[in-house]
Design an enzyme around this catalytic site. Sequence first.
Site, short mmCIF file in Angstrom:
data_model
loop_
_atom_site.label_atom_id
_atom_site.label_comp_id
_atom_site.label_asym_id
_atom_site.label_seq_id
_atom_site.Cartn_x
_atom_site.Cartn_y
_atom_site.Cartn_z
N HIS A 69 25.04 38.47 58.46
CA HIS A 69 24.54 39.31 57.37
C HIS A 69 25.68 39.98 56.63
O HIS A 69 25.67 40.08 55.39
CB HIS A 69 23.58 40.35 57.95
N GLU A 72 27.27 37.56 54.32
CA GLU A 72 26.44 37.40 53.11
C GLU A 72 26.84 38.44 52.06
O GLU A 72 26.99 38.12 50.87
CB GLU A 72 24.96 37.53 53.46
N HIS A 73 27.01 39.66 52.48
CA HIS A 73 27.45 40.72 51.56
C HIS A 73 28.84 40.43 50.99
O HIS A 73 29.08 40.58 49.80
CB HIS A 73 27.46 42.07 52.28
N GLU A 149 22.19 50.07 55.78
CA GLU A 149 20.96 49.28 55.64
C GLU A 149 20.21 49.24 56.96
O GLU A 149 18.98 49.35 57.00
CB GLU A 149 21.29 47.85 55.19
#
Length: 441
Positions: A69, A72-73, A149
């Site tokens: 994840h 991905e950022h 997040e």
Amino acid sequence: MNKLPFAAAHLFLLCSPAEAKLFDIDEFYLDNGLRVLVIPNHKAPIVKHMVWYNAGSMDEQPGKGGAAHLLEHLMFRGTEEIPGNRLNEILEQNGAESNAFTAQDFTAYHQLLDISRLELAMYLEADRMQNLQILPEHFALERDIVFQERQQVVENNPAAYFNEAVRRVLWQDHPYGRPITGMPEEISGLRQEDAEDFYRRYYAPANAVLVLSGDIDGSTARQLATKYYGKVKARPRGERKKLSELKKDFKSRVEMKLPGIAAPRLSLNFAVASAGTDKDDIYKLAVLAKYLGGGEVSALYKDLVLKQKAALAVSAVYDEASRSYGTFSINAVPAAGVSAQQLEEQLRRAIAEAVKNFDESKLEKIKRRMCAGLVYLQDNPADAAYIAGSLATVGLSKAEIENYDAGIEKVTVGGVKAAAAEMLQHAPQVTGILEPLGGRK
């Protein structure tokens, strides 16, 4: 980045004449191993451009939860040619809707844009496929964002916190038990080399699927894909882990009382066959989910909500787009005056009764309902790209994707009943009950 509602699109796969193709896909491979799927739709001058990598949270090294994840950022933080936040700025200036999402089995990057801007998107995506530049300041910033997040989406969200606990129990020692976000302590412990290692291992052309859905034909797609993605150097694919098998007949419960919950929730969760494990069973389970809890005409809704008035809502969701096991969940909200434990008893009886009463007439109605969305699916390039891409990434061939609807047509009453019996009696399963702390409001 936002995640697509993962199970939402899959059950749009519908029935059409045996000789018809669901998407009329044109498929080819580039010399560097990149698989390309083209889904023509010339009704509007737009295209959905998606790059799917065969790597998600399940491929992370032990203790490195959240690496997929976080990468991905970082993919939005630039290359030497397109530094910093320029990629987002360029796409926005050209009217593109751009985002990405990470799942257990894959990570996808996507844009919806005017066909005249497709080459721009392909150039940008091919550039970051091989030239990602992770700067220390960008890594630190994005790791903090990912941590926040996690706090917002899970730690401060009682329903998400509960669902994560249920999944952890259901999946036992399987990698699917790890949260996609990673645990807070794992995120804090990630280092720049962890993201770089994941990138080197899995972001190779031969480990990706390019999907182009919209106002484009196969010949043009081949020319453009070769022009942009064909320049990306071939690299070895990182080895994927051998997946552990779950214990059959495993049954457990997770019950929680948490603040911030307005009404009790009940869920029955099963680990079942998927597109990656048993392609024959996915059609039966898709029909079963539609029959039991697919909307207000479903068997459980009619029984528990309309007839018994024991529930305010009931639904069934089946997610088959997995490399390992799929998930089948039946969810319900008790009516006022009905406890979650009481509803559980009624729900199990209602499921048994519904399966017992399933017959040819009901099967044909379900098939017609599943066929009803075919025109919409074929008219929507974004949905078509998502479905084709997710199924291709977990291992389905072009022919299997195109003939998914024919698999639905072949489903029999006996097949559905057998799949239901196997799931209810032998599949790993967890019952989840979430209640408001201090009572129902």
